[in-house]
Design a protein around this motif. Structure first.
Motif, short mmCIF file in Angstrom:
data_model
loop_
_atom_site.label_atom_id
_atom_site.label_comp_id
_atom_site.label_asym_id
_atom_site.label_seq_id
_atom_site.Cartn_x
_atom_site.Cartn_y
_atom_site.Cartn_z
N MET A 1 -3.62 4.29 -14.36
CA MET A 1 -5.31 4.84 -14.68
C MET A 1 -6.22 3.66 -13.75
O MET A 1 -5.80 2.48 -13.68
N LYS A 2 -7.16 4.00 -13.51
CA LYS A 2 -8.13 3.20 -12.69
C LYS A 2 -9.49 3.27 -13.41
O LYS A 2 -10.21 3.92 -13.93
N ILE A 3 -9.73 1.86 -13.67
CA ILE A 3 -11.03 1.71 -14.40
C ILE A 3 -11.87 0.72 -13.66
O ILE A 3 -11.82 -0.13 -12.92
N LEU A 4 -13.27 1.20 -13.53
CA LEU A 4 -14.33 0.48 -12.83
C LEU A 4 -15.53 -0.05 -14.02
O LEU A 4 -15.75 0.46 -14.92
N VAL A 5 -15.57 -1.27 -13.90
CA VAL A 5 -16.49 -2.09 -14.91
C VAL A 5 -17.66 -2.40 -14.07
O VAL A 5 -17.64 -3.29 -13.34
N CYS A 6 -18.92 -2.12 -14.38
CA CYS A 6 -20.11 -2.40 -13.69
C CYS A 6 -20.81 -3.65 -14.74
O CYS A 6 -20.94 -3.32 -15.85
N VAL A 7 -21.22 -4.48 -13.94
CA VAL A 7 -21.54 -5.78 -14.59
C VAL A 7 -22.90 -6.28 -14.15
O VAL A 7 -23.03 -6.09 -12.78
N THR A 8 -23.68 -6.68 -14.78
CA THR A 8 -24.91 -7.47 -14.38
C THR A 8 -25.13 -8.75 -14.33
O THR A 8 -24.19 -9.42 -15.10
N SER A 9 -25.98 -9.56 -13.57
CA SER A 9 -25.88 -11.00 -13.65
C SER A 9 -27.40 -11.30 -14.07
O SER A 9 -28.18 -11.08 -13.44
N VAL A 10 -27.40 -11.90 -15.37
CA VAL A 10 -28.76 -11.64 -16.02
C VAL A 10 -28.95 -13.15 -16.59
O VAL A 10 -28.01 -13.85 -17.00
N PRO A 11 -30.27 -13.49 -17.00
CA PRO A 11 -30.59 -14.69 -17.42
C PRO A 11 -29.71 -14.92 -18.92
O PRO A 11 -29.80 -14.02 -19.58
N ASP A 12 -29.28 -16.08 -19.05
CA ASP A 12 -28.78 -16.61 -20.50
C ASP A 12 -29.45 -16.11 -21.55
O ASP A 12 -30.73 -16.28 -21.39
N THR A 13 -29.08 -15.38 -22.67
CA THR A 13 -29.79 -15.12 -23.85
C THR A 13 -30.76 -16.08 -24.13
O THR A 13 -31.65 -15.68 -24.90
N THR A 14 -30.60 -17.44 -24.04
CA THR A 14 -31.46 -18.31 -24.56
C THR A 14 -32.37 -18.75 -23.68
O THR A 14 -33.47 -19.64 -23.98
#
Ligand SMILES: Cc1cc2nc3c(=O)[nH]c(=O)nc-3n(C[C@H](O)[C@H](O)[C@H](O)COP(=O)(O)OP(=O)(O)OC[C@H]3O[C@@H](n4cnc5c(N)ncnc54)[C@H](O)[C@@H]3O)c2cc1C
Ligand SMILES: Nc1ncnc2c1ncn2[C@@H]1O[C@H](COP(=O)(O)O)[C@@H](O)[C@H]1O
Lengths: 320, 245
Positions: B1-14
């Protein structure tokens, strides 16, 4: 050119959030010098649909295919896209909900539409099409210029104060072509709290955190909510600990609410919690620690013990 | 099985969000960037599925070179390789076009995303990608199990949940409690350095939405404190002063 509004009917009535989106869409139609049409899918009687007129819509399209009786984001998106094409809609308005969220993006993909989510004001049409939206989980706002021919606006709760007239809308049936692919996901079971006021729709919210010490103490939270006609909510640790169901958890990783009143009892006010509640109109904080950060974001504060204060507020509310 | 995970780089929640350049740009000074918390759930579940069923996990980010630390962290957590589409993410449609292009080329069985990014909170990219690929999109997903070719999913709805079944391929927007967030260990961090990170150029230039400026919310007025022994007056004030009950 026209404005199309997707509305949801629940228990034979237009949902509160749909009343708001119809009113909002009708205002936009007024600004554009055009008319507002509502699209509803699934079983509903004509009299509840005609109510859309009260909020400013002139016409309701009703898609009645039996396969639409169960809410289905993908099929509903196909319906709305077909209605948008028939009506030549240049603006589509939806109120955020678990159903609408599943539709907006698919619609944007189908119509190659410009999309603004979490819209909090009427658009500014003086120079193109500009809408203000809430971003960074309520920590900031963005002004979005929608450039595509078709524009989709997903509006946040409490964006506009709804006014009613006695007008009724005409109801027409609508038969879109559906794709088999729209029914590729089967719903096996739905578990839904009944009778309670659902959190995303609620005008008033009573929320509690770890300061309540344990799930056995939630009675005092529920009593106050009941006395006020409010929904209940909680902080993340409370749902992580399984004291309360996950769908009550508000904040950065939970539901974002914007009610008229948010009462926070025994919640410290961490920035991730505030993110989900900071667009509430009035915030009340009850905490025994005068240094709790939440007081800085509150309109009213009580330094006190929740086990003493909540029952007294309940009594006072019952006496109203 | 091939899985693609899309991720963002975002400011820390604090992060306390502020803007520069006459309110047209996020001020990045002193801001720590993290993987979007929902993307972290997607990645954690992908790594669990890999361990349980055997799968390859590819991480994808549409972003500038400054997103690479976040991508490396995802590799350290257990993804096998990564792709970065070298473009500033502009709107959800543009990002979705990039993801769909990569997905058409590589035919993933499962595309996992976060329920929403925590910067623009659109919760839109998964639906647009699903539409572009002509496959179902489901969000927010709380539980995900794969049993042969049947995928069992629990989705959160207002006041409850829906239990769903579908077949692969699917696009899913994930949230807790789908998996526990994973923290990279030392061995993961070491091997991540040598895992492939491919940089590709964007396709298409459709920008359907442009942000012309930002604004911070107005400060709340001063808090009005009520003594605990007069708690009842709160209810009166909510009625007569705030006029909301
Ligand atoms: C990436 C990330 C995402 C997160 N997302 C969320 C989110 O979506 N929602 C969320 O809520 N949190 C979130 N958090 C967690 C957040 O940082 C806090 O840990 C959490 O909000 C604290 O919950 P709490 O206020 O209930 O508990 P605590 O911080 O333990 O506070 C309890 C409060 O109750 C008060 N108290 C105790 N006893 C009494 C009493 N008898 N009477 C009155 N007051 C009393 C205490 O003074 C204290 O202020 C997130 C964290 C991270 C890192
Ligand atoms: N620039 C990006 N690169 C990769 N994935 C993204 C990007 N932006 C959004 N996503 C994915 O899409 C999900 C929903 O994002 P959004 O629609 O922006 O709320 C995120 O949780 C990510 O998984």
């Amino acid at each position: 050119m026209s404005v199309l509004i997707f509305a949801e009917v629940e228990n034979g009535k237009l949902k509160r959030s749909s009343q708001e989106s119809i009113f909002y869409g009708a205002k936009v139609a007024g600004m554009m010098g055009t008319s507002a049409t509502v699209i509803v899918a699934g079983q509903s009687d004509n009299s509840s649909l005609a109510e859309a007129g009260k909020y400013g819509a002139s016409k309701v399209l009703h898609a009645t295919d039996a396969r639409l009786n169960e809410p289905n984001g993908m099929a509903y998106a196909t319906v709305v896209a077909a209605a948008a094409r028939q009506e030549g809609a240049s603006v589509i308005v939806l109120a955020k909900s678990s159903l609408a969220d599943a539709m907006t993006a698919r619609l944007a993909g189908k119509l190659k539409a410009g999309l603004a989510a979490n819209v909090i004001e009427l658009p500014d049409l003086s120079n193109g099409f500009r809408v203000k939206s809430s971003i960074y989980t309520g920590k900031a706002f963005a002004y979005n210029d929608l450039k595509a021919d078709t524009k989709i606006l997903a509006i946040k709760k409490n964006t506009i104060a709804v006014e009613e007239t006695d007008a009724a809308a005409t109801v027409e049936s609508f038969t879109p072509a559906l794709n088999d692919g729209d029914f590729a996901v089967t719903v096996k079971n739905v578990v839904k709290a009944t009778g309670d006021i659902l959190l995303p729709e609620a005008d008033l919210v009573v929320s509690a955190g770890r300061g309540l010490k344990g799930p056995e103490n939630w009675g005092i939270v529920e009593d106050l909510a009941k006395a006020l006609g409010a929904a209940t909510a909680c902080s993340k640790p409370v749902s992580d600990l399984d004291w309360r169901p996950h769908h009550e958890h508000v904040g950065q990783t939970g539901i974002k609410v914007s009610p008229n009143l948010y009462i926070a009892a025994g919640i410290s006010g961490a920035i991730q919690h505030l993110a989900g509640v900071n667009s509430s109109k009035v915030i009340v904080v009850i905490n025994k620690d005068p240094e709790a950060p939440f007081f800085k974001s509150a309109d009213y504060g009580i330094v006190g013990d929740v086990f003493d204060v909540l029952p007294r507020l309940t009594k006072a509310a019952q006496a109203l | 099985m091939k899985i693609l995970v899309c991720v963002t780089s975002v400011p820390d929640t604090t992060t306390k969000i502020t803007f520069t350049d006459n309110n047209t740009k996020l001020s990045k000074a002193g801001v720590t960037f993290i993987t979007g918390p929902y993307d972290d759930y997607a990645l954690a579940r992908a790594v669990e599925l890999k361990e349980k069923l055997g799968a390859s996990v590819t991480v994808l980010n549409v972003g500038g070179v400054d997103a690479e630390p976040v991508i490396r962290k995802c590799l350290a957590i257990g993804a096998d390789d990564a792709i970065r589409v070298n473009a500033e993410p502009r709107d959800a449609f543009f990002v979705a076009e990039q993801i769909a292009a990569i997905a058409k080329e590589n035919k993933y069985d499962l595309i996992l995303m976060g329920r929403e990014s925590i910067d623009f909170n659109g919760g839109q990219v998964h639906g647009i990608v699903g539409e572009m690929l002509g496959i179902p999109s489901i969000s927010p997903v709380m539980l995900l199990d794969i049993d042969g070719d049947t995928v069992k999913i629990t989705r959160e709805i207002e006041g409850g949940k829906e239990e769903l079944e579908a077949k692969l391929p699917l696009v899913l927007g994930c949230q807790e409690p789908i998996a526990e967030w994973k923290i990279p260990n030392m061995r993961g961090i070491m091997t991540a350095r040598t895992k492939p990170l491919k940089v590709v150029e964007p396709t298409g230039t459709d920008v359907l939405t442009d942000v012309s400026g930002y604004e911070l919310p107005p400060a709340r007025g001063a808090v009005k404190m009520i003594k605990a022994e007069d708690a009842e007056t709160l209810i009166q004030l909510l009625r007569t002063e705030a006029k909301i009950i």
